[in-house]
Design a protein around this motif. Sequence first.
Motif, mmCIF file in Angstrom:
data_model
loop_
_atom_site.group_PDB
_atom_site.id
_atom_site.type_symbol
_atom_site.label_atom_id
_atom_site.label_comp_id
_atom_site.label_asym_id
_atom_site.label_seq_id
_atom_site.Cartn_x
_atom_site.Cartn_y
_atom_site.Cartn_z
ATOM 1 N N ARG A 14 9.217 10.345 -2.061
ATOM 2 C CA ARG A 14 8.098 10.281 -1.118
ATOM 3 C C ARG A 14 7.816 11.715 -0.672
ATOM 4 O O ARG A 14 8.732 12.432 -0.269
ATOM 5 C CB ARG A 14 8.498 9.418 0.067
ATOM 6 N N GLY A 44 2.592 -6.071 -0.337
ATOM 7 C CA GLY A 44 3.334 -5.809 0.901
ATOM 8 C C GLY A 44 3.807 -4.371 0.981
ATOM 9 O O GLY A 44 3.666 -3.719 2.024
ATOM 10 N N GLN A 45 4.354 -3.863 -0.115
ATOM 11 C CA GLN A 45 4.825 -2.478 -0.139
ATOM 12 C C GLN A 45 3.655 -1.514 0.046
ATOM 13 O O GLN A 45 3.761 -0.520 0.770
ATOM 14 C CB GLN A 45 5.550 -2.197 -1.460
ATOM 15 N N HIS A 47 0.835 -2.114 1.658
ATOM 16 C CA HIS A 47 0.427 -2.191 3.069
ATOM 17 C C HIS A 47 1.336 -1.322 3.943
ATOM 18 O O HIS A 47 0.855 -0.612 4.828
ATOM 19 C CB HIS A 47 0.457 -3.636 3.574
ATOM 20 N N ARG A 48 2.646 -1.386 3.691
ATOM 21 C CA ARG A 48 3.590 -0.579 4.484
ATOM 22 C C ARG A 48 3.347 0.920 4.274
ATOM 23 O O ARG A 48 3.375 1.703 5.225
ATOM 24 C CB ARG A 48 5.031 -0.941 4.116
ATOM 25 N N LEU A 49 3.088 1.334 3.047
ATOM 26 C CA LEU A 49 2.864 2.755 2.768
ATOM 27 C C LEU A 49 1.551 3.250 3.369
ATOM 28 O O LEU A 49 1.472 4.379 3.862
ATOM 29 C CB LEU A 49 2.928 3.020 1.260
ATOM 30 N N ALA A 51 0.170 2.000 6.088
ATOM 31 C CA ALA A 51 0.436 2.088 7.529
ATOM 32 C C ALA A 51 1.199 3.370 7.843
ATOM 33 O O ALA A 51 0.903 4.059 8.825
ATOM 34 C CB ALA A 51 1.211 0.864 7.998
ATOM 35 N N GLU A 52 2.177 3.702 7.014
ATOM 36 C CA GLU A 52 2.945 4.933 7.207
ATOM 37 C C GLU A 52 2.055 6.173 7.112
ATOM 38 O O GLU A 52 2.244 7.136 7.849
ATOM 39 C CB GLU A 52 4.038 5.024 6.138
#
Length: 176
Positions: A14, A44-45, A47-49, A51-52
């Motif tokens: 990352r 889902g993954q 969406h999390r990235l 948001a991050e």
Amino acid sequence: MTTVSRTGIDIVSRRVMPPGSHLVLTVLLRVTTHHPEEDVDLTGQLHRLVAEAGIAEGSVHLYCGHTTCGLLVNEPEAGLEDDTSRALERLLPHSDHHPYAHGRHRGPEERSHHGERDNGHSHLRTMLATHPELHIPITNGALHLGRWQAVVLAEHDGPRTRELLLRVHDDLARPA
């Protein structure tokens, strides 16, 4: 039959870019599949990235650098996946049931080096049913997907470990 997996997605690397850059985040994802034909829901993954990344308006660029799996946007519903699997089997039967020219020229030493099985069907299924890359808008800080849409990795030659490159872009970034 296609198997749906919601696990086996790992972040390999990352890199967060400096403030003011249009490129906000670069991530290398590793996706492990466990079956010859498998759909992995990445939504889902992603969406999390997103948001991050913390951006309001922009896009996600997702790239799959493989020739026997690819990306698609569709509804990850078991009935649809079974229908797709049966349709692809009718159109492009598994290599064990139908001779494909792909890989026939390779001798035993080269086949051993590549570790390849007969997978002409996998290459053709990927060409017809998936994309190597997707570009998805981010609106109001979230992926802009339709109600039933999901981002899916479609495996046609598993089990394997795949790597995907994801980049999050900020359309509103101002140079520092």
